[in-house]
Design a protein around this motif. Structure first.
Motif, PDB file in Angstrom:
ATOM      1  N   MET A 184      46.731  39.290  39.106  1.00  0.00           N
ATOM      2  CA  MET A 184      46.102  39.094  40.398  1.00  0.00           C
ATOM      3  C   MET A 184      45.666  37.634  40.499  1.00  0.00           C
ATOM      4  SD  MET A 184      42.607  40.858  41.797  1.00  0.00           S
ATOM      5  CE  MET A 184      43.364  42.458  41.788  1.00  0.00           C
ATOM      6  N   ALA A 185      45.916  37.019  41.613  1.00  0.00           N
ATOM      7  CA  ALA A 185      45.547  35.624  41.810  1.00  0.00           C
ATOM      8  C   ALA A 185      44.038  35.489  41.964  1.00  0.00           C
ATOM      9  CB  ALA A 185      46.247  35.068  43.042  1.00  0.00           C
ATOM     10  N   GLU A 186      43.528  34.455  41.364  1.00  0.00           N
ATOM     11  CA  GLU A 186      42.090  34.180  41.495  1.00  0.00           C
ATOM     12  C   GLU A 186      41.836  33.632  42.901  1.00  0.00           C
ATOM     13  OE1 GLU A 186      39.674  34.562  38.965  1.00  0.00           O
ATOM     14  OE2 GLU A 186      41.276  35.597  37.931  1.00  0.00           O
ATOM     15  N   SER A 187      40.716  33.999  43.481  1.00  0.00           N
ATOM     16  CA  SER A 187      40.366  33.474  44.799  1.00  0.00           C
ATOM     17  C   SER A 187      38.972  32.876  44.739  1.00  0.00           C
ATOM     18  CB  SER A 187      40.428  34.583  45.849  1.00  0.00           C
ATOM     19  OG  SER A 187      39.495  35.580  45.559  1.00  0.00           O
ATOM     20  N   SER A 188      38.713  31.974  45.654  1.00  0.00           N
ATOM     21  CA  SER A 188      37.396  31.355  45.708  1.00  0.00           C
ATOM     22  C   SER A 188      36.388  32.354  46.259  1.00  0.00           C
ATOM     23  CB  SER A 188      37.425  30.121  46.609  1.00  0.00           C
ATOM     24  OG  SER A 188      38.318  29.179  46.091  1.00  0.00           O
ATOM     25  N   PRO A 189      35.158  32.329  45.743  1.00  0.00           N
ATOM     26  CA  PRO A 189      34.148  33.235  46.286  1.00  0.00           C
ATOM     27  C   PRO A 189      33.933  32.969  47.778  1.00  0.00           C
ATOM     28  CG  PRO A 189      33.382  32.247  44.242  1.00  0.00           C
ATOM     29  CD  PRO A 189      34.669  31.553  44.622  1.00  0.00           C
ATOM     30  N   THR A 190      33.739  34.036  48.534  1.00  0.00           N
ATOM     31  CA  THR A 190      33.498  33.876  49.961  1.00  0.00           C
ATOM     32  C   THR A 190      32.021  34.047  50.291  1.00  0.00           C
ATOM     33  OG1 THR A 190      34.023  36.195  50.331  1.00  0.00           O
ATOM     34  CG2 THR A 190      35.816  34.623  50.628  1.00  0.00           C
ATOM     35  N   VAL A 191      31.250  34.571  49.333  1.00  0.00           N
ATOM     36  CA  VAL A 191      29.810  34.700  49.498  1.00  0.00           C
ATOM     37  C   VAL A 191      29.178  33.727  48.509  1.00  0.00           C
ATOM     38  CG1 VAL A 191      27.812  36.225  49.302  1.00  0.00           C
ATOM     39  CG2 VAL A 191      29.990  37.127  50.128  1.00  0.00           C
ATOM     40  N   GLU A 192      28.640  32.645  49.042  1.00  0.00           N
ATOM     41  CA  GLU A 192      28.044  31.628  48.173  1.00  0.00           C
ATOM     42  C   GLU A 192      26.557  31.533  48.439  1.00  0.00           C
ATOM     43  OE1 GLU A 192      30.136  27.914  48.190  1.00  0.00           O
ATOM     44  OE2 GLU A 192      32.090  28.915  48.188  1.00  0.00           O
ATOM     45  N   LYS A 193      25.778  31.634  47.380  1.00  0.00           N
ATOM     46  CA  LYS A 193      24.327  31.506  47.464  1.00  0.00           C
ATOM     47  C   LYS A 193      23.860  30.664  46.292  1.00  0.00           C
ATOM     48  CE  LYS A 193      23.773  36.106  49.382  1.00  0.00           C
ATOM     49  NZ  LYS A 193      22.801  36.719  50.184  1.00  0.00           N
ATOM     50  N   SER A 194      22.736  30.019  46.468  1.00  0.00           N
ATOM     51  CA  SER A 194      22.141  29.265  45.361  1.00  0.00           C
ATOM     52  C   SER A 194      21.503  30.254  44.391  1.00  0.00           C
ATOM     53  CB  SER A 194      21.067  28.313  45.892  1.00  0.00           C
ATOM     54  OG  SER A 194      19.960  29.063  46.380  1.00  0.00           O
ATOM     55  N   GLU A 195      21.166  29.793  43.216  1.00  0.00           N
ATOM     56  CA  GLU A 195      20.499  30.650  42.232  1.00  0.00           C
ATOM     57  C   GLU A 195      19.204  31.218  42.808  1.00  0.00           C
ATOM     58  OE1 GLU A 195      18.437  30.118  37.898  1.00  0.00           O
ATOM     59  OE2 GLU A 195      20.447  29.274  38.146  1.00  0.00           O
ATOM     60  N   GLU A 196      18.471  30.415  43.546  1.00  0.00           N
ATOM     61  CA  GLU A 196      17.224  30.867  44.153  1.00  0.00           C
ATOM     62  C   GLU A 196      17.475  31.958  45.195  1.00  0.00           C
ATOM     63  OE1 GLU A 196      18.107  27.510  44.021  1.00  0.00           O
ATOM     64  OE2 GLU A 196      16.965  27.212  42.181  1.00  0.00           O
ATOM     65  N   GLU A 197      18.541  31.792  46.000  1.00  0.00           N
ATOM     66  CA  GLU A 197      18.877  32.810  46.998  1.00  0.00           C
ATOM     67  C   GLU A 197      19.269  34.132  46.324  1.00  0.00           C
ATOM     68  OE1 GLU A 197      20.621  30.368  50.800  1.00  0.00           O
ATOM     69  OE2 GLU A 197      21.802  30.300  48.953  1.00  0.00           O
ATOM     70  N   TRP A 198      20.044  34.061  45.235  1.00  0.00           N
ATOM     71  CA  TRP A 198      20.407  35.289  44.509  1.00  0.00           C
ATOM     72  C   TRP A 198      19.157  35.944  43.926  1.00  0.00           C
ATOM     73  CZ3 TRP A 198      24.420  37.830  45.639  1.00  0.00           C
ATOM     74  CH2 TRP A 198      25.639  37.231  45.894  1.00  0.00           C
ATOM     75  N   ARG A 199      18.276  35.158  43.349  1.00  0.00           N
ATOM     76  CA  ARG A 199      17.046  35.727  42.771  1.00  0.00           C
ATOM     77  C   ARG A 199      16.196  36.437  43.835  1.00  0.00           C
ATOM     78  NH1 ARG A 199      15.973  34.456  37.506  1.00  0.00           N
ATOM     79  NH2 ARG A 199      16.986  32.605  36.677  1.00  0.00           N
ATOM     80  N   ALA A 200      16.249  35.947  45.066  1.00  0.00           N
ATOM     81  CA  ALA A 200      15.454  36.527  46.153  1.00  0.00           C
ATOM     82  C   ALA A 200      16.009  37.878  46.616  1.00  0.00           C
ATOM     83  CB  ALA A 200      15.392  35.562  47.336  1.00  0.00           C
ATOM     84  N   VAL A 201      17.308  38.109  46.461  1.00  0.00           N
ATOM     85  CA  VAL A 201      17.907  39.346  46.976  1.00  0.00           C
ATOM     86  C   VAL A 201      18.274  40.356  45.887  1.00  0.00           C
ATOM     87  CG1 VAL A 201      18.734  38.263  49.093  1.00  0.00           C
ATOM     88  CG2 VAL A 201      20.250  38.391  47.095  1.00  0.00           C
ATOM     89  N   LEU A 202      18.270  39.944  44.634  1.00  0.00           N
ATOM     90  CA  LEU A 202      18.625  40.844  43.531  1.00  0.00           C
ATOM     91  C   LEU A 202      17.402  41.170  42.686  1.00  0.00           C
ATOM     92  CD1 LEU A 202      21.883  39.072  42.252  1.00  0.00           C
ATOM     93  CD2 LEU A 202      21.746  41.082  43.755  1.00  0.00           C
ATOM     94  N   SER A 203      17.380  42.354  42.097  1.00  0.00           N
ATOM     95  CA  SER A 203      16.328  42.677  41.129  1.00  0.00           C
ATOM     96  C   SER A 203      16.556  41.816  39.887  1.00  0.00           C
ATOM     97  CB  SER A 203      16.392  44.159  40.753  1.00  0.00           C
ATOM     98  OG  SER A 203      17.525  44.406  39.933  1.00  0.00           O
ATOM     99  N   PRO A 204      15.553  41.662  39.025  1.00  0.00           N
ATOM    100  CA  PRO A 204      15.768  40.887  37.798  1.00  0.00           C
ATOM    101  C   PRO A 204      16.938  41.425  36.963  1.00  0.00           C
ATOM    102  CG  PRO A 204      13.425  41.206  38.154  1.00  0.00           C
ATOM    103  CD  PRO A 204      14.144  42.033  39.193  1.00  0.00           C
ATOM    104  N   GLU A 205      17.083  42.741  36.882  1.00  0.00           N
ATOM    105  CA  GLU A 205      18.194  43.324  36.115  1.00  0.00           C
ATOM    106  C   GLU A 205      19.539  43.015  36.772  1.00  0.00           C
ATOM    107  OE1 GLU A 205      19.283  47.520  33.909  1.00  0.00           O
ATOM    108  OE2 GLU A 205      18.287  47.631  35.855  1.00  0.00           O
ATOM    109  N   GLN A 206      19.601  43.132  38.102  1.00  0.00           N
ATOM    110  CA  GLN A 206      20.837  42.792  38.813  1.00  0.00           C
ATOM    111  C   GLN A 206      21.181  41.317  38.632  1.00  0.00           C
ATOM    112  OE1 GLN A 206      19.581  44.129  42.716  1.00  0.00           O
ATOM    113  NE2 GLN A 206      21.143  45.734  42.713  1.00  0.00           N
ATOM    114  N   PHE A 207      20.183  40.457  38.715  1.00  0.00           N
ATOM    115  CA  PHE A 207      20.434  39.022  38.541  1.00  0.00           C
ATOM    116  C   PHE A 207      20.988  38.749  37.150  1.00  0.00           C
ATOM    117  CE2 PHE A 207      19.474  34.640  37.531  1.00  0.00           C
ATOM    118  CZ  PHE A 207      19.925  33.981  38.680  1.00  0.00           C
ATOM    119  N   ASN A 208      20.378  39.361  36.133  1.00  0.00           N
ATOM    120  CA  ASN A 208      20.835  39.155  34.752  1.00  0.00           C
ATOM    121  C   ASN A 208      22.297  39.565  34.585  1.00  0.00           C
ATOM    122  OD1 ASN A 208      21.052  40.902  31.885  1.00  0.00           O
ATOM    123  ND2 ASN A 208      20.380  38.772  31.711  1.00  0.00           N
TER     124      ASN A 208
END
Length: 134
Positions: free
Chosen positions: A1-25
């Motif tokens: 399967m060909a690699e594709s560029s991510p289409t959902v881009e967030k900063s580390e801070e944005e990911w931390r704001a929307v994910l639980s600590p376990e999900q982020f890890n």
């Protein structure tokens, strides 16, 4: 399967704001939930498993099977939804969400499993979210 560029881009801070600590890890830092502890390991309802990070559909429930590995196992994902790349040590192949690059787990081939693809996508429950069939 060909690699594709991510289409959902967030900063580390944005990911931390929307994910639980376990999900982020697991999704962002490539962690692994302990064997046999994930909610979806022995879960077999009809529906779709989406990326817990961005909501992209990844797997149909009909592709899920009991491999006995201690994590949810699927023999195939939706076309183009999952990227594969070798781990730095070359021993395993990592699988990630093609849309947000979230870590799902690893794929193993040629284990002689009785599934159509002879593949086992070993996925962290924390990396996915189930949506029941209507």
């Amino acid at each position: 399967m060909a690699e594709s560029s991510p289409t959902v881009e967030k900063s580390e801070e944005e990911w931390r704001a929307v994910l639980s600590p376990e999900q982020f890890n697991i999704l962002r830092e490539k962690g692994t939930e302990p064997r046999g502890t994930g909610h979806y390991d022995k879960f077999y309802e009809e529906g779709v498993y989406n990326c817990a990070g961005c909501g992209t559909p990844l797997y149909k429930s009909t592709a899920k099977f009991d491999s006995g590995c201690g994590w949810p196992a699927f023999y195939e994902g939706f076309p183009g939804a999952i990227n594969r790349s070798p781990d730095p040590d070359g021993r395993r192949t990592e699988i990630t969400c093609a849309a947000c690059d979230g870590h799902l787990g690893h794929v193993f081939k040629w284990e002689g499993l009785k599934v159509p693809t002879d593949e086992r996508h070993c996925v962290n429950s924390v990396s996915i979210k189930f949506s029941p069939a209507p």
